[in-house]
Design a protein around this motif. Structure first.
Motif, PDB file in Angstrom:
ATOM      1  N   LYS A 296      24.912 -66.222  38.124  1.00  0.00           N
ATOM      2  CA  LYS A 296      23.579 -66.370  37.425  1.00  0.00           C
ATOM      3  C   LYS A 296      23.385 -65.588  36.251  1.00  0.00           C
ATOM      4  CE  LYS A 296      18.920 -67.037  38.832  1.00  0.00           C
ATOM      5  NZ  LYS A 296      17.907 -66.740  39.745  1.00  0.00           N
ATOM      6  N   LEU A 297      23.799 -64.495  36.468  1.00  0.00           N
ATOM      7  CA  LEU A 297      23.508 -63.398  35.399  1.00  0.00           C
ATOM      8  C   LEU A 297      24.449 -63.474  34.142  1.00  0.00           C
ATOM      9  CD1 LEU A 297      22.206 -60.603  34.782  1.00  0.00           C
ATOM     10  CD2 LEU A 297      24.069 -59.466  35.888  1.00  0.00           C
TER      11      LEU A 297
ATOM     12  N   GLU B 216      26.196 -68.367  32.343  1.00  0.00           N
ATOM     13  CA  GLU B 216      25.405 -69.432  31.298  1.00  0.00           C
ATOM     14  C   GLU B 216      24.665 -68.619  30.218  1.00  0.00           C
ATOM     15  OE1 GLU B 216      24.053 -72.876  32.603  1.00  0.00           O
ATOM     16  OE2 GLU B 216      26.003 -72.763  33.200  1.00  0.00           O
ATOM     17  N   ASN B 217      24.982 -67.210  30.149  1.00  0.00           N
ATOM     18  CA  ASN B 217      24.408 -66.338  29.246  1.00  0.00           C
ATOM     19  C   ASN B 217      24.915 -66.697  27.875  1.00  0.00           C
ATOM     20  OD1 ASN B 217      23.867 -64.136  27.533  1.00  0.00           O
ATOM     21  ND2 ASN B 217      23.435 -63.076  29.550  1.00  0.00           N
ATOM     22  N   GLU B 218      23.907 -66.946  26.923  1.00  0.00           N
ATOM     23  CA  GLU B 218      24.159 -67.501  25.711  1.00  0.00           C
ATOM     24  C   GLU B 218      24.999 -66.556  24.834  1.00  0.00           C
ATOM     25  OE1 GLU B 218      21.695 -68.140  26.843  1.00  0.00           O
ATOM     26  OE2 GLU B 218      21.073 -70.126  26.801  1.00  0.00           O
TER      27      GLU B 218
ATOM     28  N   MET C 172      18.094 -75.853  26.927  1.00  0.00           N
ATOM     29  CA  MET C 172      17.039 -74.890  26.380  1.00  0.00           C
ATOM     30  C   MET C 172      17.815 -73.737  25.959  1.00  0.00           C
ATOM     31  SD  MET C 172      13.646 -73.301  27.722  1.00  0.00           S
ATOM     32  CE  MET C 172      14.402 -71.814  28.379  1.00  0.00           C
ATOM     33  N   LEU C 173      17.802 -73.404  24.801  1.00  0.00           N
ATOM     34  CA  LEU C 173      18.556 -72.127  24.103  1.00  0.00           C
ATOM     35  C   LEU C 173      17.900 -71.081  24.881  1.00  0.00           C
ATOM     36  CD1 LEU C 173      20.583 -71.249  22.345  1.00  0.00           C
ATOM     37  CD2 LEU C 173      19.113 -70.949  20.556  1.00  0.00           C
ATOM     38  N   GLY C 174      18.673 -70.321  25.147  1.00  0.00           N
ATOM     39  CA  GLY C 174      18.146 -68.846  26.018  1.00  0.00           C
ATOM     40  C   GLY C 174      17.752 -69.041  27.467  1.00  0.00           C
ATOM     41  N   LYS C 175      18.165 -70.329  28.214  1.00  0.00           N
ATOM     42  CA  LYS C 175      17.972 -70.362  29.547  1.00  0.00           C
ATOM     43  C   LYS C 175      18.830 -69.302  30.124  1.00  0.00           C
ATOM     44  CE  LYS C 175      18.366 -73.923  32.884  1.00  0.00           C
ATOM     45  NZ  LYS C 175      19.487 -74.066  33.151  1.00  0.00           N
ATOM     46  N   GLY C 176      20.038 -69.297  29.709  1.00  0.00           N
ATOM     47  CA  GLY C 176      20.934 -68.376  30.150  1.00  0.00           C
ATOM     48  C   GLY C 176      20.546 -66.958  30.527  1.00  0.00           C
ATOM     49  N   ILE C 177      20.030 -66.530  29.292  1.00  0.00           N
ATOM     50  CA  ILE C 177      19.440 -65.219  29.166  1.00  0.00           C
ATOM     51  C   ILE C 177      18.249 -64.897  29.953  1.00  0.00           C
ATOM     52  CG2 ILE C 177      18.539 -63.402  27.659  1.00  0.00           C
ATOM     53  CD1 ILE C 177      20.006 -64.704  25.477  1.00  0.00           C
TER      54      ILE C 177
END
Lengths: 188, 391, 175
Positions: free
Chosen positions: B212-213, B216-218, C1-6
């Motif tokens: 999760k961390l 998907e981190n952009e 949504m852009l930024g969801k991962g962060i």
């Protein structure tokens, strides 16, 4: 492991050593053999896994042979020294087992074998290492220079007759050869 | 008197052979940087001589040998058993798998049979090693991206549980020296299997949190996708093995191909990548951790009782004359040992086939055209340990 | 949504950070030495020699100076000289038993090959000294520790060793 018949049929100069299941290839044909092994669809040995150098010192064996008339004759069998480069080839396509190729040098002075780096890129660093540690030159290698030892180093550490330099350092628990070294330095 | 006239004349240096790129009417030179042996991101004492045009890499030569400890020559001077503690120190993260590769090669050379419980213990230890290696690798990889250590410390925290298990079984956290020819050194202490079960059952929760961390981190996606692509034919020809090869789409896992040990009794999948970039290698390691957890659960369910070592004498161990090459799927790739025996208690030739060294062959190919910051990430995704590269 | 991962990542970090105040399992480090001196009953660091009688530590060492551990030690850090009695005959005791612990890698092979259960692994690791060589060369007196100490640091192993020695005594006793 691999069926030797098609390989021996295609290249009659190869000697198949059954004790170690290895194919001993003359240096002049090594590149051709390797290219065929990689490109022939039935063989498809496309992955060179391991490249090793071995140093065989000249061996003198004294044998006592019993003659038919009861006496014993001592014969001396001389095997001259040579270097050997062993290649373990696998086939990723056919998931086939190891094919062992060996190249042997003529004696231990100025050893020269053919480089299989143009065929298998994976042999590049390993052949450099064999050059670095054994002194075997690989003809056709794109970048043959020392890899593990520093560039100005002389001599070849992995040879059996390598003598390490006398850079004695204090040794608290010396024994065997180190004790002999320590005694030499204490007596100075 | 003018003091400058007493100075010796400075020598005239010949012009350096730089290529000048004049795409935008600015004369530029190529900058040569030694990303030297002391560097926080080179995973050990490793140097890259990088030539840069601005920030783009135009040439990269890896230089190593700073950790060369002469392991192969030492092994020719000590007995077969005495080499075992030295194999711990090859890939110092994964001492159990190094031990296994060496023990397997000696068993191939001599034909010693391994009892079943020892085979299960070996698989359990190897998969635990794979878990902790991939976890710390992902942590270090994200550290190289600039994540300042937070995911690394989470990975290290979980790794501690596995190292505690190793200490309980063998006495040492990292340099375990646990496997012997014909089995393992000693049996698992009572309660070990239950504790191992607890650690393995808690692992998926950690993996979910970790994924999760990270996945998907952009920032990670934009920095690692399409970076360091390794094409499939080059990977096969360059002898790349391990997760790096499978990320390029080649289905070659030595656990499935050679079926060494008792791996044919376990159901596990081999994840494959599609593109072969850094993101694929990173994701592949996370997926392999899932498969390792599955193998561990199966092994822990079915481990039998019995002896843990075959009938081997420890001293004066003299294998017969011959050669043997044994290889395993170490967490970093194919770790192979090549032994030549001449009948004496010491090996005649002892060779380690290090996966990290071979995987570095294509470092230059992957880095050309990318920025210098990407070179650090690509090196991180290759997963090298200098103890193995240099031996 | 852009930024969801962060944002997902930030929730994980926040969970770990605030959770570490409530649950020890969220902490990534422990304070040393207050928080955890994690020597377990199975750790090994350097070897030590076992003696049985606390009143005569050096005389009751189990070691007979057979030199097997010296030969098998991979980095060759053990140095043994056998003792001689008043007449000059060799006796089964070491006069000198030195271990260079800056070289010792704690591999435990000396323990494995010793036929007399006389050398075992110690788990003590806070061994700093000021001199580079002299402080890290341990002699017989510094290496000799009692069997009770062995029971304290490795209880299960020590019990097994005692059983084995008792069985050997019984076999040799009546003979």
């Amino acid at each position: 492991m691999s069926d030797p018949t098609p390989i021996l049929a295609r290249f009659p100069v190869i000697v198949h050593d059954t004790a170690t299941d290895a194919f001993i290839v003359p240096v002049a044909q090594a590149l051709e053999v390797a290219t065929w092994l990689r490109d022939d669809p039935a063989q498809a040995f496309d992955y060179a896994s391991n490249v090793t150098g071995i140093d065989y010192l000249p061996l003198e064996k004294k044998l006592k042979v019993k003659q038919p008339d009861g006496t014993e004759v001592e014969t001396v069998s001389n095997r001259p020294g040579y270097f050997e480069v062993v290649y373990h080839l696998y086939s990723m396509q056919r998931k086939a087992g190891p094919l062992i190729l060996k190249q042997r040098t003529e004696g231990r002075e100025n050893p020269l074998v053919a480089s299989l780096t143009p065929v298998y890129r994976g042999a590049e660093f390993q052949e450099r290492e064999i050059f670095d540690l054994f002194g075997i030159c690989f003809k056709g290698h794109p970048d043959l220079r020392r890899i593990l030892m520093w560039d100005e180093f002389e001599d070849f550490p992995m040879r059996k007759d390598y003598i390490s330099p006398d850079d004695y350092e204090y040794e608290p628990t010396p024994h065997d050869s180190v004790l002999a070294e320590a005694r030499k330095h204490y007596s100075k | 008197m003018n003091p400058a006239s007493t100075l010796p004349e400075s020598p005239v240096l010949p012009p350096r052979d730089y290529q000048v790129y004049s795409g935008d009417d600015l004369a530029t030179n190529v900058l040569e940087v030694a990303m030297g042996p002391q560097h926080p991101s080179t995973h050990g004492v490793f140097r890259m001589d990088v030539s840069l045009d601005g920030e783009t890499v135009v040439k990269l030569k890896p230089v190593f040998g700073y950790l060369h400890r002469n392991h192969e020559k030492i092994a020719e001077n000590v007995t077969y058993l005495s080499s075992m503690p030295y194999t711990d120190r090859l890939d110092y993260f994964c001492s159990m798998t190094n031990n296994w590769a060496y023990a397997m090669t000696v068993e191939k050379l001599t034909g010693i049979a391994v009892p079943e419980r020892a085979e299960y213990i070996r698989v359990i230890m190897a998969e635990l090693t794979r878990l902790q290696n991939h976890a710390s690798l992902v942590g270090f990889f994200v550290n190289d991206l600039g994540a300042s250590g937070t995911p690394l410390l989470y990975a290290m925290r979980e790794r501690e549980h596995i190292l505690d298990l190793f200490e309980w079984a063998s006495g040492a956290r990292m340099m375990c020296n646990y496997f012997r020819f014909g089995g393992c050194r000693n049996d698992l202490p009572p309660g070990w299997l239950q504790q191992c079960r607890k650690v393995v059952d808690a692992f998926p929760a950690f993996m979910d949190e970790f994924e999760k961390l990270l996945t998907e981190n952009e920032i990670i996606i934009s920095r690692t996708q399409k970076v360091g692509i390794l094409p499939r034919p080059l990977a096969i020809n360059a002898g790349i093995t391990g997760p790096m090869l499978r990320a390029s789409g080649v289905d070659y896992d030595i656990r499935k191909v050679d079926n060494y040990g008792i791996y044919n009794r376990f159901n596990f999948r081999v994840p494959l990548g599609e593109v072969g970039d850094c993101y694929d290698r990173f994701m592949l390691r996370l997926l392999e951790m899932h498969e390792s957890v599955s193998i561990l659960k199966q092994a822990l369910d079915s481990i039998p009782e019995g002896p843990v070592i075959g009938d081997v004498k420890a001293r004066n161990f003299r294998p017969k004359v011959g050669e043997a090459y044994g290889r395993i799927e170490a967490p970093k790739g194919e770790l192979g040992f090549f032994l030549v025996s001449d009948g004496s208690p010491k090996p005649y030739r002892y060779r380690v086939r290090p996966p990290s060294l071979i995987n570095l062959t294509v470092l230059e190919d992957m880095c050309l055209g990318h920025k210098i910051a990407d070179a650090v990430i690509i090196l991180g995704s290759v997963d090298i340990v200098l103890g193995e590269v240099d031996r | 949504m852009l930024g969801k991962g962060i944002i997902n990542g930030l929730t994980v970090t926040a969970w770990n950070f605030f959770g570490s105040y409530f649950s020890k399992s969220r902490l990534t480090t422990v304070q040393y030495p207050e928080g955890g001196n994690t020597v377990t009953a199975f750790s090994r660091n350097i070897p030590f020699l076992v003696f049985d009688d606390a009143n005569a530590p050096i005389d009751s060492l189990r070691c007979v100076a057979c030199k097997i551990c010296e030969k098998e030690c991979p980095p060759q850090c053990i140095y043994i000289v056998q003792d001689k009695d008043a007449n000059g005959k060799l006796i089964k005791s070491p006069k000198i038993f030195d271990i260079d612990i800056s070289v010792c890698m704690g591999c435990q092979i000396c323990v494995e090959v010793c036929p007399f259960e006389s050398i075992k692994m110690d788990s003590h690791f806070e061994l700093a000294g000021r001199d580079r060589f002299a402080d890290l060369l341990l002699h017989r007196e510094q290496l000799a520790k009692s069997n009770d100490y062995y029971h304290k640091i490795h209880p299960a192993e020590a019990r097994e060793v005692d059983d084995r020695l008792a069985a050997k005594q019984k076999k040799a006793g009546p003979a």
